[in-house]
Design a protein around this motif. Structure first.
Motif, PDB file in Angstrom:
ATOM      1  N   PRO A   1     -50.287 -18.012  35.212  1.00  0.00           N
ATOM      2  CA  PRO A   1     -51.192 -18.023  36.191  1.00  0.00           C
ATOM      3  C   PRO A   1     -51.263 -19.436  36.488  1.00  0.00           C
ATOM      4  O   PRO A   1     -51.090 -20.281  35.958  1.00  0.00           O
ATOM      5  N   GLU A   2     -51.407 -19.541  37.916  1.00  0.00           N
ATOM      6  CA  GLU A   2     -51.670 -20.925  38.641  1.00  0.00           C
ATOM      7  C   GLU A   2     -53.008 -21.462  38.018  1.00  0.00           C
ATOM      8  O   GLU A   2     -53.909 -20.735  37.885  1.00  0.00           O
ATOM      9  N   GLY A   3     -52.870 -22.727  37.782  1.00  0.00           N
ATOM     10  CA  GLY A   3     -53.761 -23.804  36.950  1.00  0.00           C
ATOM     11  C   GLY A   3     -54.103 -23.333  35.627  1.00  0.00           C
ATOM     12  O   GLY A   3     -55.090 -23.743  35.137  1.00  0.00           O
ATOM     13  N   HIS A   4     -53.258 -22.744  35.012  1.00  0.00           N
ATOM     14  CA  HIS A   4     -53.248 -22.491  33.520  1.00  0.00           C
ATOM     15  C   HIS A   4     -53.683 -23.903  32.720  1.00  0.00           C
ATOM     16  O   HIS A   4     -52.820 -24.717  32.965  1.00  0.00           O
ATOM     17  N   ASN A   5     -54.593 -23.867  31.956  1.00  0.00           N
ATOM     18  CA  ASN A   5     -54.813 -24.889  31.210  1.00  0.00           C
ATOM     19  C   ASN A   5     -55.465 -26.202  31.948  1.00  0.00           C
ATOM     20  O   ASN A   5     -55.331 -27.195  31.410  1.00  0.00           O
ATOM     21  N   SER A   6     -55.638 -25.962  33.185  1.00  0.00           N
ATOM     22  CA  SER A   6     -56.135 -27.034  34.083  1.00  0.00           C
ATOM     23  C   SER A   6     -57.324 -28.040  33.654  1.00  0.00           C
ATOM     24  O   SER A   6     -57.215 -29.290  33.896  1.00  0.00           O
ATOM     25  N   ARG A   7     -58.300 -27.347  32.957  1.00  0.00           N
ATOM     26  CA  ARG A   7     -59.280 -28.381  32.343  1.00  0.00           C
ATOM     27  C   ARG A   7     -58.588 -29.317  31.308  1.00  0.00           C
ATOM     28  O   ARG A   7     -59.103 -30.465  31.263  1.00  0.00           O
ATOM     29  N   TRP A   8     -57.841 -28.840  30.504  1.00  0.00           N
ATOM     30  CA  TRP A   8     -57.311 -29.753  29.581  1.00  0.00           C
ATOM     31  C   TRP A   8     -56.316 -30.802  30.172  1.00  0.00           C
ATOM     32  O   TRP A   8     -56.325 -32.112  29.931  1.00  0.00           O
TER      33      TRP A   8
ATOM     34  N   VAL B   1     -56.562 -35.103  29.905  1.00  0.00           N
ATOM     35  CA  VAL B   1     -55.243 -35.614  29.652  1.00  0.00           C
ATOM     36  C   VAL B   1     -54.933 -36.760  30.759  1.00  0.00           C
ATOM     37  O   VAL B   1     -54.849 -38.006  30.494  1.00  0.00           O
ATOM     38  N   ARG B   2     -54.970 -36.350  31.942  1.00  0.00           N
ATOM     39  CA  ARG B   2     -54.679 -37.276  33.034  1.00  0.00           C
ATOM     40  C   ARG B   2     -55.859 -38.239  33.037  1.00  0.00           C
ATOM     41  O   ARG B   2     -55.354 -39.578  33.156  1.00  0.00           O
ATOM     42  N   ALA B   3     -57.002 -38.000  32.830  1.00  0.00           N
ATOM     43  CA  ALA B   3     -58.155 -39.008  32.900  1.00  0.00           C
ATOM     44  C   ALA B   3     -57.866 -39.979  31.787  1.00  0.00           C
ATOM     45  O   ALA B   3     -58.138 -41.384  31.765  1.00  0.00           O
TER      46      ALA B   3
ATOM     47  N   TYR C   1     -45.953 -18.239  22.777  1.00  0.00           N
ATOM     48  CA  TYR C   1     -46.916 -18.124  24.108  1.00  0.00           C
ATOM     49  C   TYR C   1     -47.223 -19.869  24.217  1.00  0.00           C
ATOM     50  O   TYR C   1     -47.077 -20.237  25.368  1.00  0.00           O
ATOM     51  N   GLN C   2     -47.512 -20.550  23.302  1.00  0.00           N
ATOM     52  CA  GLN C   2     -47.989 -21.951  23.221  1.00  0.00           C
ATOM     53  C   GLN C   2     -46.755 -22.671  23.821  1.00  0.00           C
ATOM     54  O   GLN C   2     -46.710 -23.632  24.610  1.00  0.00           O
ATOM     55  N   LEU C   3     -45.416 -22.497  23.137  1.00  0.00           N
ATOM     56  CA  LEU C   3     -44.108 -23.201  23.669  1.00  0.00           C
ATOM     57  C   LEU C   3     -43.956 -22.958  25.078  1.00  0.00           C
ATOM     58  O   LEU C   3     -43.259 -23.919  25.580  1.00  0.00           O
ATOM     59  N   ALA C   4     -44.050 -21.638  25.365  1.00  0.00           N
ATOM     60  CA  ALA C   4     -43.672 -21.352  26.690  1.00  0.00           C
ATOM     61  C   ALA C   4     -44.790 -21.744  27.975  1.00  0.00           C
ATOM     62  O   ALA C   4     -44.219 -22.239  28.940  1.00  0.00           O
ATOM     63  N   TRP C   5     -45.815 -21.418  27.848  1.00  0.00           N
ATOM     64  CA  TRP C   5     -46.988 -21.439  28.723  1.00  0.00           C
ATOM     65  C   TRP C   5     -47.967 -22.815  28.633  1.00  0.00           C
ATOM     66  O   TRP C   5     -48.448 -23.334  29.477  1.00  0.00           O
ATOM     67  N   GLY C   6     -48.200 -23.035  27.186  1.00  0.00           N
ATOM     68  CA  GLY C   6     -49.297 -24.352  26.979  1.00  0.00           C
ATOM     69  C   GLY C   6     -48.601 -25.847  27.103  1.00  0.00           C
ATOM     70  O   GLY C   6     -48.892 -26.556  27.805  1.00  0.00           O
ATOM     71  N   ILE C   7     -47.620 -25.854  26.109  1.00  0.00           N
ATOM     72  CA  ILE C   7     -47.124 -27.124  25.773  1.00  0.00           C
ATOM     73  C   ILE C   7     -46.223 -27.742  27.224  1.00  0.00           C
ATOM     74  O   ILE C   7     -46.553 -29.063  27.147  1.00  0.00           O
ATOM     75  N   PRO C   8     -45.421 -27.071  27.852  1.00  0.00           N
ATOM     76  CA  PRO C   8     -44.794 -27.643  29.153  1.00  0.00           C
ATOM     77  C   PRO C   8     -45.964 -28.197  30.059  1.00  0.00           C
ATOM     78  O   PRO C   8     -45.597 -29.632  30.500  1.00  0.00           O
ATOM     79  N   GLY C   9     -46.957 -27.531  30.213  1.00  0.00           N
ATOM     80  CA  GLY C   9     -47.955 -28.174  31.283  1.00  0.00           C
ATOM     81  C   GLY C   9     -48.900 -29.371  30.621  1.00  0.00           C
ATOM     82  O   GLY C   9     -49.088 -30.230  31.396  1.00  0.00           O
ATOM     83  N   ASN C  10     -49.027 -29.313  29.372  1.00  0.00           N
ATOM     84  CA  ASN C  10     -49.462 -30.261  28.681  1.00  0.00           C
ATOM     85  C   ASN C  10     -48.489 -31.596  28.895  1.00  0.00           C
ATOM     86  O   ASN C  10     -49.185 -32.704  29.014  1.00  0.00           O
TER      87      ASN C  10
ATOM     88  N   ASP D   1     -46.456 -32.319  31.169  1.00  0.00           N
ATOM     89  CA  ASP D   1     -46.450 -32.746  32.396  1.00  0.00           C
ATOM     90  C   ASP D   1     -47.713 -33.471  32.913  1.00  0.00           C
ATOM     91  O   ASP D   1     -47.729 -34.214  33.642  1.00  0.00           O
ATOM     92  N   ALA D   2     -48.945 -33.170  32.157  1.00  0.00           N
ATOM     93  CA  ALA D   2     -49.968 -33.949  32.396  1.00  0.00           C
ATOM     94  C   ALA D   2     -50.020 -35.184  31.649  1.00  0.00           C
ATOM     95  O   ALA D   2     -50.842 -36.296  32.097  1.00  0.00           O
ATOM     96  N   GLY D   3     -49.178 -35.479  30.877  1.00  0.00           N
ATOM     97  CA  GLY D   3     -48.975 -36.800  30.123  1.00  0.00           C
ATOM     98  C   GLY D   3     -49.273 -36.804  28.621  1.00  0.00           C
ATOM     99  O   GLY D   3     -49.125 -37.871  28.073  1.00  0.00           O
TER     100      GLY D   3
END
Length: 173
Positions: free
Chosen positions: A47-54, A58-60, A84-93, A95-97
Motif C-alpha cells: 500500500p501507498e504510505g506503508h510504514n510512513s510514521r516510522w 527516521v527522516r527527522a 514480509y519485513q524484507l520485502a515490504w518493511g526494510i526497503p522503505g526504512n 530509503d528513509a535513512g
C-alpha cells in the motif's frame, strides 16, 4: 524500569546521537501490521504510505544529525514475517535513512542475545521482551546495564552483517 509506548518514544526524542536495535525474533505480532501482513500473504501490492510514521521519525532523526540503525537476524528458511519485513518493511526504512543490516545465522553461531534491545547514545539500554507468538510483552530500560556486553553484541552483529542488497544477491532471495 518498565516503559509504556509514550515513555519509550521519548527515548528517541531525548537521545542526542544514535539509536541502534538488535532485532532477532522470527516474527513480530503487532496489531497495526495485521492488515498489511494479510495483503502481503494474498500477493497484493504494498500500500501507498506503508510504514510512513516510522519513515517520518527516521527522516527527522537524520535531519537532526542523529544516526539510526539495526541489525536484523534471520535464519533460513525465513518465517513469513521475515519475508514480509524484507520485502515490504526494510526497503522503505532504508530509503528513509535507517541503516539496516542483515545477519544470516543459518550456518553461523555467535555470542548474541536471544532478545531484542535498543541502544541509545551507546549508554542507555532498553530490552524488548516478546511472547512466543511475537507479541510485545514489556519494554524495560535497564538500570546500570553492562554496557561493555551490549556494545560487544552490537559490534559482533555489525561486523558479521551485510546490506540487504548484498544478502539478497548472495542468497538469491
Amino acid at each position: 524500569m518498565l516503559l509504556d509506548a509514550e515513555e519509550f518514544g521519548r527515548r528517541f526524542v531525548e537521545c542526542e546521537r544514535s539509536a541502534w536495535r538488535f532485532e532477532c525474533q522470527s516474527t513480530y505480532n503487532m496489531s497495526r501490521e495485521q492488515e498489511n501482513l494479510r495483503l502481503f500473504r494474498a500477493g497484493a501490492s504494498k500500500p501507498e504510505g506503508h510504514n510512513s510514521r516510522w519513515h517520518e521519525r527516521v527522516r527527522a532523526f537524520s535531519a537532526a544529525g542523529k544516526t539510526i540503525g539495526r541489525v536484523r537476524t534471520v535464519r533460513r528458511p525465513l518465517s513469513e514475517y521475515q519475508r514480509y519485513q524484507l520485502a515490504w518493511g526494510i526497503p522503505g526504512n532504508l530509503d528513509a535513512g535507517e541503516d539496516i543490516r542483515i545477519l544470516d545465522l543459518t550456518d553461523l553461531e555467535f555470542d548474541l542475545p536471544p532478545h531484542d534491545f535498543w541502544l541509545f547514545d551507546e549508554s542507555l539500554v532498553v530490552e524488548l521482551c516478546f511472547d512466543s507468538d511475537g507479541t510485545l510483552v514489556t519494554r524495560q530500560q535497564l538500570e546500570n546495564p553492562d554496557l561493555t556486553r551490549y556494545l560487544a553484541w552490537r559490534d559482533t552483529a555489525l561486523s558479521h552483517a551485510e546490506t540487504l542488497s548484498d544478502w539478497n544477491a548472495r542468497t538469491r532471495h
